[in-house]
Design a protein around this motif. Structure first.
Motif, short mmCIF file in Angstrom:
data_model
loop_
_atom_site.label_atom_id
_atom_site.label_comp_id
_atom_site.label_asym_id
_atom_site.label_seq_id
_atom_site.Cartn_x
_atom_site.Cartn_y
_atom_site.Cartn_z
N MET A 73 0.80 -1.22 0.08
CA MET A 73 -0.01 0.09 0.13
C MET A 73 0.89 1.01 0.11
O MET A 73 1.49 1.69 1.21
CB MET A 73 -1.03 0.09 1.23
CG MET A 73 -1.89 1.22 1.30
SD MET A 73 -3.07 0.98 -0.04
CE MET A 73 -3.61 2.87 -0.17
N PHE A 74 0.91 1.96 -1.08
CA PHE A 74 1.78 3.04 -1.30
C PHE A 74 3.30 2.75 -0.76
O PHE A 74 3.39 3.51 0.46
CB PHE A 74 1.08 4.33 -0.83
CG PHE A 74 -0.14 4.64 -1.59
CD1 PHE A 74 -0.54 4.39 -2.70
CD2 PHE A 74 -1.15 5.17 -0.54
CE1 PHE A 74 -1.57 4.71 -3.45
CE2 PHE A 74 -2.43 5.51 -1.21
CZ PHE A 74 -2.78 5.12 -2.32
N LEU B 189 -2.25 11.14 9.89
CA LEU B 189 -3.37 10.58 9.05
C LEU B 189 -4.41 9.77 10.12
O LEU B 189 -3.88 8.58 10.31
CB LEU B 189 -2.76 9.73 7.97
CG LEU B 189 -3.83 9.21 6.92
CD1 LEU B 189 -4.67 10.34 6.30
CD2 LEU B 189 -3.12 8.44 5.91
N ARG B 190 -5.21 10.50 10.59
CA ARG B 190 -6.07 9.83 11.38
C ARG B 190 -7.36 9.83 10.96
O ARG B 190 -8.18 8.74 11.33
CB ARG B 190 -6.42 10.53 12.80
CG ARG B 190 -4.73 10.63 13.48
CD ARG B 190 -5.06 11.46 14.82
NE ARG B 190 -3.64 11.54 15.65
CZ ARG B 190 -3.54 12.21 16.43
NH1 ARG B 190 -4.55 12.87 17.40
NH2 ARG B 190 -2.37 12.37 17.12
N LEU B 191 -7.97 10.52 10.04
CA LEU B 191 -9.40 10.53 9.61
C LEU B 191 -9.47 10.78 8.00
O LEU B 191 -8.94 11.68 7.40
CB LEU B 191 -10.02 11.55 10.43
CG LEU B 191 -11.70 11.58 9.87
CD1 LEU B 191 -12.42 10.19 10.15
CD2 LEU B 191 -12.43 12.64 10.71
N ILE B 192 -9.87 9.89 7.14
CA ILE B 192 -10.09 9.67 5.94
C ILE B 192 -11.63 9.85 5.38
O ILE B 192 -12.60 9.37 5.91
CB ILE B 192 -9.63 8.68 5.22
CG1 ILE B 192 -7.97 8.25 5.67
CG2 ILE B 192 -9.61 8.75 3.57
CD1 ILE B 192 -7.38 7.02 5.24
N LEU B 193 -11.77 10.99 4.55
CA LEU B 193 -13.14 11.28 3.90
C LEU B 193 -13.56 10.77 2.68
O LEU B 193 -12.43 10.78 1.80
CB LEU B 193 -13.77 12.67 3.89
CG LEU B 193 -14.86 12.98 3.43
CD1 LEU B 193 -16.23 12.45 4.55
CD2 LEU B 193 -14.85 14.51 3.31
N ARG C 268 -7.96 0.39 2.41
CA ARG C 268 -6.63 -0.22 2.60
C ARG C 268 -5.48 0.79 3.10
O ARG C 268 -4.71 0.46 3.93
CB ARG C 268 -6.05 -0.45 1.35
CG ARG C 268 -6.65 -1.92 0.57
CD ARG C 268 -6.35 -2.21 -0.75
NE ARG C 268 -6.55 -1.21 -1.57
CZ ARG C 268 -6.14 -0.78 -2.80
NH1 ARG C 268 -5.36 -2.06 -3.57
NH2 ARG C 268 -6.36 0.13 -3.50
N LEU C 269 -5.77 2.09 2.82
CA LEU C 269 -4.79 3.24 3.29
C LEU C 269 -5.34 3.28 4.92
O LEU C 269 -4.29 3.39 5.79
CB LEU C 269 -5.30 4.35 2.56
CG LEU C 269 -4.30 5.61 3.02
CD1 LEU C 269 -2.87 5.48 3.15
CD2 LEU C 269 -4.43 6.75 2.37
N ALA C 270 -6.47 3.22 5.21
CA ALA C 270 -6.88 3.34 6.64
C ALA C 270 -6.11 2.17 7.38
O ALA C 270 -5.83 2.29 8.59
CB ALA C 270 -8.26 3.36 6.77
N ARG C 271 -6.22 0.79 6.82
CA ARG C 271 -5.89 -0.19 7.71
C ARG C 271 -4.42 0.05 7.65
O ARG C 271 -3.91 -0.49 9.01
CB ARG C 271 -6.15 -1.48 6.89
CG ARG C 271 -6.02 -2.81 7.57
CD ARG C 271 -6.41 -4.24 6.58
NE ARG C 271 -7.76 -3.87 6.24
CZ ARG C 271 -8.74 -4.26 7.24
NH1 ARG C 271 -8.45 -4.65 8.33
NH2 ARG C 271 -9.81 -4.13 6.49
N ALA C 272 -3.67 0.41 6.78
CA ALA C 272 -2.29 0.40 6.78
C ALA C 272 -1.71 1.69 7.85
O ALA C 272 -0.92 1.39 8.65
CB ALA C 272 -1.44 0.60 5.56
N ALA C 273 -2.39 2.60 7.86
CA ALA C 273 -2.32 3.73 8.63
C ALA C 273 -3.00 3.74 10.03
O ALA C 273 -2.85 4.93 10.79
CB ALA C 273 -2.74 5.06 8.02
N ARG C 274 -3.87 2.84 10.24
CA ARG C 274 -4.63 2.96 11.63
C ARG C 274 -5.25 3.94 11.74
O ARG C 274 -5.71 4.54 12.75
CB ARG C 274 -3.71 2.44 12.74
CG ARG C 274 -2.97 1.08 12.73
CD ARG C 274 -2.08 0.78 13.83
NE ARG C 274 -1.36 -0.52 13.67
CZ ARG C 274 -0.71 -0.69 14.52
NH1 ARG C 274 -0.40 -0.29 15.90
NH2 ARG C 274 -0.09 -2.04 14.52
N ALA C 275 -5.79 4.38 10.55
CA ALA C 275 -6.73 5.64 10.58
C ALA C 275 -8.33 5.16 10.61
O ALA C 275 -8.63 4.06 10.03
CB ALA C 275 -6.49 6.53 9.24
N ALA C 276 -9.19 6.16 10.84
CA ALA C 276 -10.92 6.02 10.70
C ALA C 276 -11.28 6.48 9.18
O ALA C 276 -10.20 7.42 8.60
CB ALA C 276 -11.34 6.68 11.67
#
Length: 287
Positions: free
Chosen positions: A1-2, A123-127, A145-153
């Protein structure tokens, strides 16, 4: 992932605003960063190589590879991304024409950064704006996938455009006002929120912290306003990446969002859309 980020720079200080979000992603995901400067002549290339006058590279970035290439900027950036296996291009929108060309031709997602007032230090919250289209579901797959890798919501937003005021105007020859239920807009918003919550539940079930909402308004301004209110760090959405007369005629919601929001926007064009490996599939999300 990136795992490899490509950051195009030029001689202007404005292009360097892409470094902060690129650095945040690289640190968060353990990714490599390559900086690319594209010049128009061999003499300019030699001058840059001799001086390595890329002051932007000193902004807290270590072990960063610098590439100086000769050629057409958009084509060279896209070719460099493909040749080195970069999976994300991060660039400033200060050269709008170049940014649109790169987005239209890139085979990988492009993250556009408009201003310096939001540096994306975390990077905590992705819209993710969702509308039921395949494109929005692909964007959701990338965001998950980005949220899972970064542990973001992740928060999903569906925007409902209100009924136009002109349909209430009796001077147009037909007074439709008495036939319109004033709750229609709110009913549509509630149905849109229910859809967003159903899709969000798929991500929640897979272990990703996910919220969902729906608002009334014009699409691009509503997305930008909601992102600002909710302290979002990154917006992820798809785009047709139209360029030239077609784009001028049809417009682009994604382009309007980039112009309106102060946040970085990660865009997936038709060229960059691949079969998503995500927590949900398109058929599941549509029902």
């Amino acid at each position: 992932m990136f795992t490899c980020l490509l950051v195009p720079l030029d001689a202007s200080s404005e292009s360097a605003i892409a470094l902060s979000p690129a650095r945040t992603l690289a640190v968060t995901l353990g990714a490599e960063i390559a900086l690319i400067r594209v010049v128009a002549t061999s003499d300019a290339r030699l001058s840059v190589l001799n001086s390595l006058n890329l002051d932007q590279a000193d902004e807290g970035l270590e072990e960063v590879e610098v590439v100086v290439s000769l050629g057409d900027p958009a084509d060279t950036i896209a070719a460099e991304a493909q040749s080195r296996g970069a999976d994300l291009i991060v660039m400033s929108t200060q050269a709008r024409r170049l940014a649109r060309q790169v987005l239209a031709h890139s085979r990988v997602p492009v993250m556009l950064v408009r201003g310096q007032d939001h540096q994306m230090e975390r990077l905590r919250l992705i819209l993710v704006p969702v509308d039921g289209s395949t494109g929005s579901l692909v964007a959701l797959g990338t965001a998950s996938r980005l949220a899972r890798a970064a542990r973001a919501a992740v928060v999903l937003l569906r925007v409902v455009v209100p009924l136009p005021l002109w349909i209430y105007d009796p001077t147009l020859g037909l007074n439709t006002g008495p036939m319109i239920d004033p709750r229609w807009d709110e009913d549509r918003r509630e149905n849109a929120e229910a859809y967003a919550r159903r899709v969000a539940q798929k991500l929640t079930d897979s272990g990703i912290e996910t919220g969902a909402d729906a608002v009334l308004g014009e699409v691009a301004p509503a997305i930008a306003e909601y992102a600002d209110q909710q302290a979002v760090d990154l917006i992820v959405m798809s785009t047709h990446a139209r360029f030239g007369p077609t784009r001028a005629l049809l417009g682009s919601v994604a382009d309007q969002v980039v112009d309106t929001t102060r946040l970085p926007v990660l865009l997936l064009s038709r060229e960059s859309v691949r079969t998503p490996t995500s927590a949900i599939s398109a058929p599941e999300a549509l029902h």
